[in-house]
Design a protein around this motif. Structure first.
Motif: not given
Length: 301
Positions: A114-132
């Motif tokens: 939805h924001v092709p010229r914007g930026r998404v910052y995705a925060f995720e602390p779980s090491a296993a989930t972060f890899k995916r």
């Protein structure tokens, strides 16, 4: 974007796809799980690729799921993202979005589209989930993944990081048995460190700790006036959060925001009482943010 609520996902080419397709069809026909997820979990031993199963994501691009546990549920029920889509249509293409509690990146990918010229910052602390999460964002150039939680103080916290369902994970101050240390940012500190000049939307889904994210972020919200979408379960807040169940709503009132509850079609309701067609997602808008014509476009009632 499509209305993807309760629409089974398309499985892409992978070993054992015909078995998965049969299992998905049986669940859809029966209207219930019938314990088939257990068979699929066992099938992951025979087909290791089911732990990284390719399917069509919420943005129409390739997306990878671990079919053990919740992954097979997503295959059979769809992405369940239709409640947020009307809100996203009010954003400019260059908007900046914070996805706090990004998990494996379902909403981050939808935001990205939805924001092709914007930026998404995705925060995720779980090491296993972060890899995916990192893998799932690899096809979207405008997502930045941040391996950290967001909370009251910057530093480190104890985190229960195992392969259980994410709703059973807890973030607590300090360390104890079964917990690992993960980075945590106070949102104001992160904004200053990254020199963030714009935030248009903040999404928070942290399994009962939403107040721990939003209340200390009040000045950031006051400064940028973003739309805020958050999950809210009163029972989770009562048993996990140090804040009372009404603190989030009191904080938004003090910030001169109006809070609405979203239904499955993305219509925003000022009445927060339960309804079988409503979700546990809420959206907060700055008072006076939307003219009525725009409110009609995003479904505010």
């Amino acid at each position: 974007m499509h209305n993807t609520f309760y629409q089974p996902l398309t499985i892409l080419r992978t070993r054992g796809r015909w078995l998965l397709s049969c299992a998905k069809a049986v669940v859809a026909l029966a209207g219930r799980g019938l314990g088939i997820w257990r068979l699929v979990a066992y099938g992951c031993r025979v087909y290791p690729n089911w732990k990284d199963c390719p399917c069509v994501g919420p943005d129409g691009k390739e997306f990878w799921l671990d079919l053990r546990g919740k992954g097979f549920s997503q295959i059979t029920t769809g992405w369940c993202v239709s409640e947020i889509e009307p809100t996203l249509h009010s954003l400019d293409p260059d908007a900046v979005i914070l996805d706090i509690g990004a998990n494996i990146g379902t909403w981050a990918r939808l935001f990205s589209a939805h924001v092709p010229r914007g930026r998404v910052y995705a925060f995720e602390p779980s090491a296993a989930t972060f890899k995916r999460l990192e893998r799932n964002q690899s096809v979207a150039r405008n997502i930045t993944c941040i391996k950290a939680a967001v909370g009251e103080k910057s530093g480190h916290v104890g985190f229960s990081d195992d392969e259980c369902d994410s709703v059973l994970r807890h973030i607590k101050p300090g360390l104890s048995a079964g917990k690992t240390a993960v980075a945590v940012w106070n949102l104001a500190d992160w904004v200053a460190a990254e020199n963030i000049q714009r935030i248009d939307l903040i999404k928070v889904d942290v399994e009962g700790f939403e107040a721990e994210v939003l209340v200390p972020s009040a000045e950031v919200i006051r400064r940028f006036c973003p739309i805020v979408v958050f999950e809210y379960f009163a029972d989770f807040v009562a048993t996990r959060s140090r804040f009372s169940t009404e603190t989030i709503f009191e904080t938004f009132r003090a910030l001169h925001y109006s809070v609405y509850r979203l239904d499955k079609n993305g219509t925003a309701h000022p009445d927060h009482s339960a309804n079988q067609d409503w979700t546990n997602d809420y959206v907060a808008y700055p008072n006076g943010f939307l003219p009525q014509s725009e409110a009609d476009n995003i479904g505010i009632k």
